[in-house]
Design a protein around this motif. Sequence first.
Motif, short mmCIF file in Angstrom:
data_model
loop_
_atom_site.label_atom_id
_atom_site.label_comp_id
_atom_site.label_asym_id
_atom_site.label_seq_id
_atom_site.Cartn_x
_atom_site.Cartn_y
_atom_site.Cartn_z
N LEU A 125 7.03 -3.80 2.79
CA LEU A 125 7.65 -4.77 1.90
C LEU A 125 9.11 -4.43 1.61
N SER A 126 9.41 -3.15 1.45
CA SER A 126 10.80 -2.78 1.19
C SER A 126 11.68 -3.12 2.39
N ARG A 127 11.15 -2.93 3.59
CA ARG A 127 11.90 -3.28 4.80
C ARG A 127 12.07 -4.79 4.90
N LEU A 128 11.03 -5.53 4.57
CA LEU A 128 11.06 -6.98 4.64
C LEU A 128 12.05 -7.58 3.64
N LEU A 129 12.04 -7.06 2.41
CA LEU A 129 12.93 -7.58 1.38
C LEU A 129 14.31 -6.92 1.39
N ARG A 130 14.44 -5.88 2.22
CA ARG A 130 15.70 -5.13 2.33
C ARG A 130 16.10 -4.53 0.98
N ILE A 131 15.12 -3.91 0.34
CA ILE A 131 15.37 -3.17 -0.89
C ILE A 131 14.72 -1.80 -0.75
N SER A 132 15.10 -0.89 -1.61
CA SER A 132 14.54 0.46 -1.51
C SER A 132 13.13 0.50 -2.10
N ARG A 133 12.40 1.53 -1.74
CA ARG A 133 11.06 1.71 -2.28
C ARG A 133 11.14 2.01 -3.77
N ARG A 134 12.21 2.64 -4.19
CA ARG A 134 12.42 2.91 -5.61
C ARG A 134 12.59 1.60 -6.38
N THR A 135 13.29 0.64 -5.81
CA THR A 135 13.45 -0.67 -6.45
C THR A 135 12.09 -1.36 -6.57
N LEU A 136 11.26 -1.24 -5.56
CA LEU A 136 9.91 -1.80 -5.65
C LEU A 136 9.15 -1.16 -6.80
N GLN A 137 9.31 0.13 -6.96
CA GLN A 137 8.64 0.83 -8.05
C GLN A 137 9.14 0.29 -9.41
N GLU A 138 10.43 0.03 -9.51
CA GLU A 138 10.99 -0.53 -10.74
C GLU A 138 10.44 -1.93 -10.99
N TYR A 139 10.29 -2.74 -9.94
CA TYR A 139 9.72 -4.07 -10.07
C TYR A 139 8.27 -3.99 -10.55
N THR B 281 6.96 -1.50 -12.36
CA THR B 281 7.00 -1.04 -13.75
C THR B 281 7.37 -2.18 -14.69
N ALA B 282 8.30 -3.02 -14.27
CA ALA B 282 8.75 -4.16 -15.08
C ALA B 282 7.80 -5.35 -14.96
N ARG B 283 6.75 -5.21 -14.17
CA ARG B 283 5.76 -6.28 -13.94
C ARG B 283 6.39 -7.55 -13.36
N ILE B 284 7.36 -7.35 -12.51
CA ILE B 284 8.02 -8.47 -11.83
C ILE B 284 7.25 -8.87 -10.59
N ILE B 285 6.64 -7.89 -9.95
CA ILE B 285 6.00 -8.11 -8.66
C ILE B 285 4.53 -7.69 -8.75
N PRO B 286 3.61 -8.55 -8.27
CA PRO B 286 2.18 -8.18 -8.32
C PRO B 286 1.84 -7.14 -7.26
N TYR B 287 0.91 -6.24 -7.59
CA TYR B 287 0.54 -5.17 -6.67
C TYR B 287 -0.87 -4.70 -6.94
N TYR B 288 -1.40 -3.92 -6.02
CA TYR B 288 -2.72 -3.33 -6.12
C TYR B 288 -2.58 -1.84 -5.82
N ILE B 289 -3.31 -1.04 -6.57
CA ILE B 289 -3.27 0.40 -6.33
C ILE B 289 -4.65 0.88 -5.90
N ILE B 290 -4.66 1.50 -4.76
CA ILE B 290 -5.83 2.22 -4.27
C ILE B 290 -5.38 3.67 -4.34
N PRO B 291 -6.19 4.58 -4.81
CA PRO B 291 -5.70 5.95 -4.99
C PRO B 291 -4.80 6.44 -3.86
N GLY B 292 -3.55 6.69 -4.24
CA GLY B 292 -2.57 7.19 -3.28
C GLY B 292 -1.87 6.12 -2.46
N LYS B 293 -2.19 4.84 -2.70
CA LYS B 293 -1.61 3.77 -1.88
C LYS B 293 -1.34 2.54 -2.75
N VAL B 294 -0.16 1.97 -2.62
CA VAL B 294 0.20 0.73 -3.30
C VAL B 294 0.25 -0.37 -2.26
N LEU B 295 -0.42 -1.49 -2.53
CA LEU B 295 -0.45 -2.62 -1.61
C LEU B 295 0.00 -3.89 -2.32
#
Length: 103
Positions: free
Chosen positions: A49-63, A65-79
């Motif tokens: 996703l970071s490659r697709l959106l051309r943003i850093s993985r850290r920015t995805l993490q900020e999104y 945290t801010a609940r901007i982007i929906p995600y799923y967590i499987i232990p050790g993996k974010v999807l």
Amino acid sequence: MSHYFIDRNDPRVADLLRRLGNIGQALEQVESASRPMFRGDRFLTDEELSRLLRISRRTLQEYRTARIIPYYIIPGKVLYRESEIQGLLEKAHRKCVEEQKWL
């Protein structure tokens, strides 16, 4: 009657082999790009996703945290569900277009 044998040195055969090689490479790229589906949905990893959106993985993490982007967590993996990301982007695009109408 003369006999003509076609072998690898024949330009037609060489061209055919080159084309088959190109097709093989294209199929490998398609195969590596395809992701398996889970109940009809495709999921993207952080890296994809970071490659697709051309943003850093850290920015995805900020999104996340801010609940901007929906995600799923499987232990050790974010999807990220691909359809949810597409919907989020389409919604943001419509909002942007609507705001520009009033300018």
